[in-house]
Design a protein around this motif. Sequence first.
Motif, PDB file in Angstrom:
ATOM      1  N   ALA A 357     -32.990  32.267   7.491  1.00 55.97           N
ATOM      2  CA  ALA A 357     -33.264  30.970   8.109  1.00 55.97           C
ATOM      3  C   ALA A 357     -32.281  30.697   9.238  1.00 55.97           C
ATOM      4  O   ALA A 357     -32.613  30.079  10.248  1.00 55.97           O
ATOM      5  N   ARG A 472     -39.375  36.760   2.821  1.00 54.16           N
ATOM      6  CA  ARG A 472     -39.638  35.779   3.875  1.00 54.16           C
ATOM      7  C   ARG A 472     -38.816  34.541   3.567  1.00 54.16           C
ATOM      8  O   ARG A 472     -38.759  34.098   2.423  1.00 54.16           O
ATOM      9  N   PRO A 473     -38.161  33.966   4.579  1.00 56.11           N
ATOM     10  CA  PRO A 473     -37.232  32.869   4.299  1.00 56.11           C
ATOM     11  C   PRO A 473     -37.885  31.712   3.559  1.00 56.11           C
ATOM     12  O   PRO A 473     -37.289  31.137   2.648  1.00 56.11           O
ATOM     13  N   ALA A 474     -39.114  31.368   3.943  1.00 55.71           N
ATOM     14  CA  ALA A 474     -39.767  30.234   3.287  1.00 55.71           C
ATOM     15  C   ALA A 474     -39.977  30.525   1.809  1.00 55.71           C
ATOM     16  O   ALA A 474     -39.715  29.677   0.948  1.00 55.71           O
ATOM     17  N   LEU A 477     -36.637  30.400  -0.029  1.00 59.30           N
ATOM     18  CA  LEU A 477     -36.126  29.049  -0.256  1.00 59.30           C
ATOM     19  C   LEU A 477     -37.004  28.275  -1.233  1.00 59.30           C
ATOM     20  O   LEU A 477     -36.531  27.502  -2.043  1.00 59.30           O
ATOM     21  N   ARG A 478     -38.323  28.537  -1.153  1.00 59.06           N
ATOM     22  CA  ARG A 478     -39.260  27.847  -2.051  1.00 59.06           C
ATOM     23  C   ARG A 478     -39.029  28.249  -3.499  1.00 59.06           C
ATOM     24  O   ARG A 478     -39.080  27.435  -4.404  1.00 59.06           O
ATOM     25  N   GLU A 481     -36.354  26.339  -5.361  1.00 59.01           N
ATOM     26  CA  GLU A 481     -36.438  24.877  -5.433  1.00 59.01           C
ATOM     27  C   GLU A 481     -37.074  24.448  -6.752  1.00 59.01           C
ATOM     28  O   GLU A 481     -37.778  25.184  -7.384  1.00 59.01           O
TER      29      GLU A 481
ATOM     30  N   LYS B   9     -51.913  23.878   6.068  1.00 56.87           N
ATOM     31  CA  LYS B   9     -51.287  24.940   5.287  1.00 56.87           C
ATOM     32  C   LYS B   9     -51.916  24.953   3.898  1.00 56.87           C
ATOM     33  O   LYS B   9     -51.862  23.977   3.160  1.00 56.87           O
ATOM     34  N   SER B  45     -41.572  19.347   2.281  1.00 58.89           N
ATOM     35  CA  SER B  45     -40.779  20.547   2.563  1.00 58.89           C
ATOM     36  C   SER B  45     -41.587  21.562   3.352  1.00 58.89           C
ATOM     37  O   SER B  45     -41.048  22.282   4.221  1.00 58.89           O
ATOM     38  N   GLN B  49     -40.600  23.257   6.874  1.00 57.01           N
ATOM     39  CA  GLN B  49     -40.560  24.716   7.113  1.00 57.01           C
ATOM     40  C   GLN B  49     -41.393  25.112   8.328  1.00 57.01           C
ATOM     41  O   GLN B  49     -41.055  26.049   9.052  1.00 57.01           O
ATOM     42  N   LEU B  54     -39.890  28.585   9.606  1.00 60.46           N
ATOM     43  CA  LEU B  54     -39.663  29.408   8.402  1.00 60.46           C
ATOM     44  C   LEU B  54     -40.988  29.838   7.798  1.00 60.46           C
ATOM     45  O   LEU B  54     -41.046  30.776   7.026  1.00 60.46           O
ATOM     46  N   ASP B  55     -42.025  29.157   8.128  1.00 63.14           N
ATOM     47  CA  ASP B  55     -43.347  29.463   7.599  1.00 63.14           C
ATOM     48  C   ASP B  55     -44.373  29.233   8.703  1.00 63.14           C
ATOM     49  O   ASP B  55     -44.070  28.569   9.702  1.00 63.14           O
ATOM     50  N   PHE B  89     -29.678  22.207   3.677  1.00 64.34           N
ATOM     51  CA  PHE B  89     -30.516  22.252   2.463  1.00 64.34           C
ATOM     52  C   PHE B  89     -29.926  21.365   1.366  1.00 64.34           C
ATOM     53  O   PHE B  89     -28.725  21.110   1.330  1.00 64.34           O
ATOM     54  N   ASP B 166     -33.280  19.060   4.573  1.00 64.69           N
ATOM     55  CA  ASP B 166     -34.196  18.903   3.432  1.00 64.69           C
ATOM     56  C   ASP B 166     -33.425  18.327   2.252  1.00 64.69           C
ATOM     57  O   ASP B 166     -32.668  19.023   1.589  1.00 64.69           O
TER      58      ASP B 166
END
Lengths: 481, 227
Positions: A357, A472-474, A477-478, A481, B9, B45, B49, B54-55, B89, B166
């Motif tokens: 990230a 993948r960064p997302a 991080l997901r 959480e 998404k 979130s 992203q 990030l996404d 974060f 976030d």
Amino acid sequence: MFFTYLRRELRRRRRAALVVASGLALGIALVIVVDSVSSGMGKAQDTVLQSLYGLGTDMTVTKAASPTQDGSERPRFQFDARDDGSDEEQSSDRVMVRGFQTLSAATVTDVGGQNGVADAVGGLNLQVVKVSGQFTRGRFEQNGSGGTGRGPGGGQPSGEVKGGGAQFDVNSYSVFGTDVTKPALGPLTSSKITSGRAFTTSETDGKVAVVDSAYAKEKSLEVGSSLTVKGTAFSVIGIATADSGDPAADVYIPLEQAQTLADSADKVTTIYVKATDSQKIDSVKSAIQKNVSGTTVTTSTDLADTVSGSLSTASSLATTVGKWLSIVVLVAAFLVAGLLTSSAVSRRVREFGTLKALGWRSGRVTRQVVGEAMVNGLLGGVLGIALGLAGAYAVTAVSPTLQAQLGGGGAGGGSGGRGGFGGPGRQAASRTLDVALTAPVSPATVGLAVGLAVAGGLVAGAFGGWRASRLRPADALRRVE
Amino acid sequence: MYELRSVTKRYTRGKEAVHALDGIDLTIADGDRLVIQGPTGGGKSTLLQMLGGLDRPTSGEVVLDGTDLARLSEARLTKVRSENIGFVFQSFNLIPTLTAQENVETALVPLGVKAKERRERAAQALESVGLGERLGHLPGEMSGGQQQRVAIARALVRQPKVLLADEPTGNLDEGMRDEIMDVLERMWKELGLTFVMVTHDSAIARKAPRLATIRKGSITVRENAAS
């Protein structure tokens, strides 16, 4: 940053790093020990083979085995009985060609003329059996003292034969006729002259002998002593001691003298051959067998196949069980290292996700993971080399004695008989040699260990790096959480 | 400036299809400060992203200064992130084995900044968030508020155009929360950042000049007259 991060991570995960490094170390140490022991086995076998061949000999040529003869050539001794009470000693010796198979001396020239042959030298291998002692007649004595002295049939004097008989000693020893004009080749090269001197190239007709030290001790012979073989007196000019194992023969004399003693003019039993190139031994063997008929060619490889006993067992253990065990342990260590590294990456997804990230490219993250794995691998390599060297040192320090049985009923089969390998005194029966096992570690072995350590690190790094690169960064991080 | 056009998404969670964002349109001007609120699982979130690259959206455009982040290659997107966007974060996401200064330096590594300059800039950034005395401390040796300030220093050390946070106070007590919000607001003002923050905290939301609420993938934005 790369090295700081790497150092800190390895310190934080030192237990896992130690597990990975230990696994690799075990595999690498095993490879070093097996490799060095195998090398020691090879040296032991070389020692055994050298004791038969002598230095520099690549192969021997003997007459091809032919059907067993009827025994007419077995030694026969004849003694006349002396009167009872005579203390006259009689002796007789017989000189036989060992194995009763000879080649023409011209064959030496034929063999020497083959492509790839650097030199060839003939030798005559003899067995001398000497019987000496007293042989007396019995004495007839009549029964009774002034009686009738007649047997039941009447007329014949009764009595019995007393005394007489034989009291003798049998001395059997081996004599090898060596070509003194070519001292660099032949079985005498496997011995060192420890007293006196060796033959000179001009002593082809000399009544001179070199005696093996063990036989000299047994018969109280020394330089200057005289040794009589079949009525011919030889002057002992040197005492030879075998480099290892049994000597090639008890007595060495010039070839022509041996041929005369055995009534085998221009005959040899064995031709010792040196090839121009040790890599071409097989082709030279084929050429000789093809072009010089009626011969059997035995190379050191053939001879090695006839080695049995604990040396052979240990050798096959080292090359089969040892090799496979090393491979299995290494593969297991690589896999464990890979899985542990991969699992470490799984536990650090947030860390790597955060770095991505922040803009760290996948390649940089992967390099970090591979770097850590490489250090683990190298640590394992260092530990493994230390362990392996210690193991090899221990084997050399203990130097377990291995027995090598040569020829006889070994794997040599037909060639194990009288037509077999070149060593004089080796043809008729098997023999046993004791060889101390060592485990020499060569630079190549250490190089192999370093290579394996790097490979282990790369394999582990590939597992972890692959995982890290796909993160993948997302997602990373997901997931936390 | 951000422009989001019809951003959708969708992803699957087990056998269930989830519409995290459902055709969102949103504009965020340079220097704007936007707070995003909404129930858990509403898509807050996910939106952040998308803004941070990030996404990628299933469909639609996420345009930052004329560049559609959704269409960029992974390498270009990584470059955009490293040069333009700072992240903070909820869980701080510091590297536990690196000191405060080294953690801040990690943000400068992708920019190819030399080690000496990295150390100096990291020290300055930590100084600016009040941690000048804590350069050599590991995250485990600091309080939650201090760790979050290290994370803020890490986000701002490369002077990004955008700061995305976030739930930056989600793991902090009230005192710490105010402390962190003071730092963030000060930085926003001093550096002229575009600041987008996701929070559950109504007290923080009330102070925001613009408030976006996301529910079931849909967004409503209102200006906050009270701020």
